[in-house]
Enzyme design. Sequence first.
Site, PDB file in Angstrom:
ATOM      1  N   ASP A 342       0.828  -1.200   0.000  1.00 22.34           N
ATOM      2  CA  ASP A 342       0.000   0.000   0.000  1.00 22.34           C
ATOM      3  C   ASP A 342       0.867   1.258   0.000  1.00 22.34           C
ATOM      4  OD1 ASP A 342      -2.291  -1.553   0.099  1.00 22.34           O
ATOM      5  OD2 ASP A 342      -2.350  -1.552   2.286  1.00 22.34           O
ATOM      6  N   TYR A 343       0.283   2.357  -0.446  1.00 24.83           N
ATOM      7  CA  TYR A 343       0.982   3.652  -0.496  1.00 24.83           C
ATOM      8  C   TYR A 343       1.607   3.991   0.853  1.00 24.83           C
ATOM      9  CZ  TYR A 343       1.386   8.774  -0.331  1.00 24.83           C
ATOM     10  OH  TYR A 343       1.834  10.055  -0.143  1.00 24.83           O
TER      11      TYR A 343
END
Length: 520
Positions: A342-343
């Site tokens: 994920d970011y």
Amino acid sequence: MYPVMPLQAGFLSAMMRDASEYTVQIAFDATGNMDVQRLRAAWHAVAMAHPIVPTVFVSTSSRLVQAVAKDDCTEWTELDGMWSADADAPQASTDAFITADRARGFSMTSAEFHRFTIARIADGHMRVFWTQHHSVIGGWSLPMIMRDLAAALDGHALEPRPAFRTVVDFIAAQDAAATEAFWTQQLVGLEPAQPLSLGHSARSDGEDAPLAQACSTPMAELQRAAQHAGVKVAVVLKAADSMSDGDGDGVSGSGAAAPEQASEALAPTPNPNPMPPIPGLDARFGRTFELAILYLDEHLLVVDKPWNLRVDGPTDTTPTVESLLKGAFPRCERLHLLHQLDYATSGVHMWGLSKWAARIVGRLFQRKQIQKTYTAIVYGHMEEDEFTIRLPLAPRPEDSTRMHVPAEGASVPETKEAHTEGRVVRRAWVRGTALAATLVELRPRTGRRHQLRVHLAARGHAIVNDGKYAPPAAATDALPRMALHAWRARLPWPAPAAPADLRFEAPEPLAALLADAPAQ
């Protein structure tokens, strides 16, 4: 026939002085329909599949060499009589056998550096002793040999693995002068390590038996000691392992960590092609960052992903991991994304540089042969020291970008089983706040989307600053990020001239964000 490696030569030199040196003994019990002939047949299949197993050593007038025997000459012995199954009798018999077997050890005249001994116990099972020498089986290859033996016992085909000869050939082909020049430059400015001087331990009874002392140290204590010293836990473990009383008897430890956790504490695989971090700029916020290269070979690239960087996607306003790697490796025709992060998650992130690598890693993920370990700061103080979460996950019907745990008995499309294991590292508070928090180590056994985040939220301990799944009480401006980090990864790697077992570690950033007491 080919030369021995320097490390092997050291093991063999010690063996020539004392036959018991570097003798490794493994004991296991066989029950059910196991019989000796079946075990022998399985071992023969393993020995014929891996040239390092039937390897022997020869001393010539000028050097030591190793040779691969044409057949499996492993010695098999079935002990006479039956061992008693009463109380502590099997353990006493085991201790006596191991002592005598270790004293026998090996020598340069040994026909093979493996032997099996079978003892039958009165309760119906067999105790199997596998004696080997460290010069032919090391810490990386032993788990693979054990997995292959189990596969052969089950009647499965063995996985192809690179031969040890490829490592010998690779090392022999290196330019010694260039290698020396490279390491001389890399080590400029570093001070030599100081040897540990521990003296000798005196035995009051005058016996020559090793002096051993067992103690139990929780992993949390080791981590605090390492943090205080400014080193990794692996360095502490290596220092303990290297301690000696002068006669080769080392110090070993076993703490709260499970065997898998202990093995993961080994040092990461060195990067064979070191290079400086790749700089990046997020134009939206004027934020700079660096993408560190943890490992790079012909097929595999592993980076330490910053928490504020997307893996892929549009690059009109901000770079991605993919765009930075393409800029750094312009000759690479295609980068293969091997898994997602994920970011807001930082840490170990793997990319393939070839179709072969993408295929191999995909297969390893499918077979659950890739071990990943995360750290996270979660909301509140968790009660259990160790925990297991088995909750199914599915996309939310109203928002497919978010996952949830379906109600029990509900029929929700795309529901999949999910399994997470974890343990508490430290109960503390977010530094500079009164927010109680727990640093945990997480091992996902399945790879579902947002699995760790949803599982922890479902247990009432959401990851701090998780904007999707955490309640408002688990948010704090004292942390600039979501507190989830991909700390370690480990996988078998069949590429030629590469270590057979790769370990990667991205420096752990979360522990420093905690304090032992709440802010007043």
